[in-house]
Motif scaffolding. Structure first.
Motif, short mmCIF file in Angstrom:
data_model
loop_
_atom_site.label_atom_id
_atom_site.label_comp_id
_atom_site.label_asym_id
_atom_site.label_seq_id
_atom_site.Cartn_x
_atom_site.Cartn_y
_atom_site.Cartn_z
N PRO A 224 1.07 -1.27 -0.04
CA PRO A 224 -0.20 0.08 0.21
C PRO A 224 0.92 1.28 0.16
N ALA A 225 0.23 2.35 -0.54
CA ALA A 225 1.09 3.39 -0.62
C ALA A 225 1.28 3.93 0.72
N THR A 226 2.59 4.67 0.83
CA THR A 226 2.85 5.24 2.32
C THR A 226 1.78 6.47 2.70
N GLY A 227 1.77 6.81 3.93
CA GLY A 227 1.37 8.10 4.45
C GLY A 227 1.97 9.38 3.56
N ALA A 228 2.97 9.24 3.48
CA ALA A 228 3.68 10.53 2.71
C ALA A 228 3.20 10.55 1.24
N GLN A 229 3.27 9.41 0.77
CA GLN A 229 2.66 9.45 -0.80
C GLN A 229 1.51 9.84 -0.95
N LYS A 230 0.30 9.39 0.09
CA LYS A 230 -0.98 9.71 -0.14
C LYS A 230 -1.26 11.39 0.36
N SER A 231 -0.36 11.91 1.28
CA SER A 231 -0.58 13.12 1.60
C SER A 231 -0.04 14.14 0.33
N LEU B 188 0.13 13.35 -2.80
CA LEU B 188 -0.81 12.99 -3.75
C LEU B 188 -2.11 13.93 -3.52
N ASN B 189 -2.69 13.98 -2.55
CA ASN B 189 -4.01 14.81 -1.98
C ASN B 189 -3.73 16.22 -2.46
N THR B 190 -2.29 16.52 -2.11
CA THR B 190 -1.98 18.25 -2.50
C THR B 190 -1.95 18.33 -4.02
N LEU B 191 -1.24 17.35 -4.68
CA LEU B 191 -1.19 17.71 -6.05
C LEU B 191 -2.46 17.54 -6.76
N ALA B 192 -3.25 16.65 -6.26
CA ALA B 192 -4.51 16.18 -6.83
C ALA B 192 -5.54 17.65 -6.59
N SER B 193 -5.42 18.04 -5.34
CA SER B 193 -6.41 19.33 -5.17
C SER B 193 -5.64 20.59 -6.05
N GLU B 194 -4.55 20.72 -6.29
CA GLU B 194 -3.96 21.78 -7.35
C GLU B 194 -4.30 21.58 -8.55
N HIS C 291 -7.07 19.77 -9.52
CA HIS C 291 -8.52 19.61 -9.69
C HIS C 291 -9.01 18.30 -10.11
N GLU C 292 -8.07 17.20 -9.66
CA GLU C 292 -8.32 15.84 -9.88
C GLU C 292 -8.61 14.94 -8.71
N ASP C 293 -9.43 13.93 -9.17
CA ASP C 293 -9.37 12.68 -7.89
C ASP C 293 -8.29 12.01 -7.94
N VAL C 294 -8.02 11.32 -6.65
CA VAL C 294 -7.15 10.25 -6.58
C VAL C 294 -7.80 9.10 -5.93
N PRO C 295 -7.63 7.76 -6.33
CA PRO C 295 -8.39 6.74 -5.88
C PRO C 295 -7.71 6.52 -4.42
N GLU C 296 -8.55 6.06 -3.50
CA GLU C 296 -8.33 5.61 -2.28
C GLU C 296 -6.90 4.51 -1.96
N GLU C 297 -7.23 3.43 -2.71
CA GLU C 297 -6.27 2.53 -2.50
C GLU C 297 -5.47 2.23 -3.55
N ALA D 188 1.11 5.01 -6.61
CA ALA D 188 1.10 6.41 -6.05
C ALA D 188 2.29 7.00 -6.69
N SER D 189 3.53 6.18 -6.92
CA SER D 189 4.77 7.18 -7.46
C SER D 189 4.37 7.22 -8.79
N GLU D 190 3.70 6.72 -9.72
CA GLU D 190 3.44 6.91 -11.09
C GLU D 190 2.52 8.33 -11.23
N ARG D 191 1.50 8.08 -10.28
CA ARG D 191 0.58 9.01 -10.41
C ARG D 191 1.10 10.65 -9.71
N ILE D 192 1.93 10.45 -8.66
CA ILE D 192 2.80 11.71 -8.29
C ILE D 192 3.32 12.27 -9.43
#
Length: 69
Positions: free
Chosen positions: A25-32, A34-40, A42-48, A54-58
Motif C-alpha cells: 500500500p502507498a505510504t502516508g507521505a505518498q497519500k498526503s 498525492l492529495n495536495t497535488l490532486a487538489s491543485e 482539480h483531480e481525484d485520486v483513488p483511495e487504495e 502512487a509514485s506514477e500518479r505523483i
C-alpha cells in the motif's frame, strides 16, 4: 550533473514497476502529497493505491501542476 539530468546507468533510479515493494500500500507521505497535488490539479485520486501506482500518479500530477521539477 544537473538536477534535470538522470544517470541512466544508476541503480538508484528504478521504474516503480520494478520495485520489490511496489505492490505494498502507498505510504502516508505518498497519500498526503498525492492529495495536495490532486487538489491543485482539480483531480481525484483513488483511495487504495500501491506504492508503485502512487509514485506514477505523483509523477503525472507533478507534470500537470509544475511541482517537483
Amino acid at each position: 550533473m544537473a538536477a534535470s539530468e538522470q544517470d541512466t546507468g544508476s541503480n538508484t533510479i528504478k521504474d516503480p514497476a520494478d520495485w520489490t515493494t511496489g505492490d505494498e500500500p502507498a505510504t502516508g507521505a505518498q497519500k498526503s502529497y498525492l492529495n495536495t497535488l490532486a487538489s491543485e490539479a482539480h483531480e481525484d485520486v483513488p483511495e487504495e493505491l500501491t506504492k508503485a501506482e502512487a509514485s506514477e500518479r505523483i509523477d503525472d500530477l507533478q507534470e500537470k501542476t509544475g511541482r517537483g521539477r
